[in-house]
Write an enzyme that holds these catalytic residues in place. Structure first.
Site, short mmCIF file in Angstrom:
data_model
loop_
_atom_site.label_atom_id
_atom_site.label_comp_id
_atom_site.label_asym_id
_atom_site.label_seq_id
_atom_site.Cartn_x
_atom_site.Cartn_y
_atom_site.Cartn_z
CE LYS A 152 53.85 -2.42 -52.64
NZ LYS A 152 54.20 -3.04 -51.32
NE ARG A 171 60.52 0.15 -50.97
CZ ARG A 171 60.04 -0.27 -52.27
NH1 ARG A 171 58.61 -0.23 -52.29
NH2 ARG A 171 60.86 -0.72 -52.90
N1 LIG Z 1 59.84 -2.53 -46.73
C1 LIG Z 1 59.04 -2.75 -47.81
N2 LIG Z 1 59.88 -3.02 -49.07
C2 LIG Z 1 59.30 -2.92 -50.09
N3 LIG Z 1 59.87 -3.36 -51.25
C3 LIG Z 1 58.84 -3.47 -52.27
S1 LIG Z 1 58.95 -3.81 -53.89
C4 LIG Z 1 57.36 -4.02 -54.57
C5 LIG Z 1 56.77 -2.64 -54.52
O1 LIG Z 1 57.69 -1.55 -54.72
O2 LIG Z 1 55.73 -2.57 -55.15
N4 LIG Z 1 57.59 -3.07 -51.53
C6 LIG Z 1 57.99 -2.77 -50.07
C7 LIG Z 1 57.03 -2.46 -49.25
O3 LIG Z 1 55.81 -2.46 -49.06
N5 LIG Z 1 57.92 -2.37 -47.88
#
Ligand SMILES: Nc1nc2[nH]c(SCC(=O)O)nc2c(=O)[nH]1
Length: 289
Positions: free
Chosen positions: A228, A262
């Protein structure tokens, strides 16, 4: 044993689990289009990527049909369905893994549950009309996340907090109460502070540094810092040079109690997480012996 009830599956949360990101979008910020052949989504390419992440140690796969990077425009529901459902069906058919779907659309939630998903992950905290009802109508686990602003389009315009940790905690507590009121049991809920969603670099750094304060909510935390902009800004690195910084955030998140990470880079993160836990367990073992 701490367990997340994910429909037909149960996820052991006594150790941190790694969730591999599978973007089935042509425009996601860090790996956009990786499962596209010229303009068409390749389900087989998506399945191959999921297989590789499972081999690398992912116990969850997060399938997302809408890019939610800052400034991203919403995707029509039918387009999102066309991207997500075939991949959920293929992964459910071929792999032994917890299937998460990253969506805010109730129609996609319902279709994903039908197609074999186990977890609904909504960066908009199930705030779209019918979204929480759609989640409650299934027995799937959910991940509810903090975002300041209404959507990725405007969330980074001017993030502002009196106290980011306290405000994120209060938001997540409210989401827990919404879930309880509609009948979603605590053992189906993951909470997520939402790194990068309506936060400046300082907000993100403070949120990670003080993340242990969110344990007062008493439900497991999912953390998504992988590749990020907080890493890009802190290290002055482009998106394809953020692995080392991402691993540093994963280690810190695990020491502060994150139960699901994640990530894009599964193999590297699994080793970093397991090494971190080995050290943390040593101190616990010593205290117990
Ligand atoms: N739960 C959860 N779902 C997400 N979906 C994305 S999309 C943008 C990216 O992957 O940078 N970020 C996240 C996060 O931080 N937490």
């Amino acid at each position: 044993m701490a367990v997340l009830e994910c429909g037909t599956r149960r996820l052991n949360l006594d150790r941190t689990q790694v969730m591999g990101i599978l973007n089935v979008t042509p425009d996601s910020f860090s790996d956009g289009g990786s499962v596209y052949d010229d303009q068409a989504l390749s389900v087989s390419r998506a399945l191959q990527k999921a297989e590789q992440m499972v081999r690398d140690g992912a116990s969850l796969i997060d399938i997302g049909g809408e890019s939610t990077r800052p400034g991203a425009t919403p995707v029509p529901v039918q387009e999102e369905l066309d991207r997500v459902v075939p991949v959920v069906e293929a992964v459910a058919r071929e792999l032994d893994v917890v299937i998460s779907v990253d969506t805010s659309a109730p129609e996609v939630m319902r279709a994903s549950a039908e197609a074999g998903a186990h977890l609904l992950n909504d960066v908009r905290a199930f705030t779209r009309p019918g979204a929480l009802e759609a989640a409650a109508a299934t027995d799937l686990a959910i991940c509810t996340m903090h975002m300041q602003g209404n959507s990725p389009i405007d969330m980074q315009n001017s993030p502002h907090y009196a106290n980011v940790v306290e405000e994120v905690a209060a938001f997540l507590q409210h989401q827990i109460e919404r879930c309880r009121q509609i009948g979603i049991k605590d053992n189906r809920i993951l909470l997520d502070p939402g790194f990068g969603f309506g936060k400046t670099l300082e907000h993100n750094l403070q949120l990670l540094n003080r993340m242990q304060e969110l344990h007062a909510l008493k439900l497991p935390l999912l953390v998504g810092t992988s590749r990020k902009s907080m890493i890009g800004q802190a290290l002055n690195r482009d998106v394809d040079e953020r692995l080392y910084g991402s691993l540093a955030t994963a280690v810190l998140a695990v020491t502060k109690g994150a139960k699901v990470m994640r990530v894009h880079d599964v193999a590297a993160t699994v080793d970093a997480v397991r090494m971190t836990e080995a050290v943390m367990c040593e101190s616990a073992d010593r205290e117990n012996n």
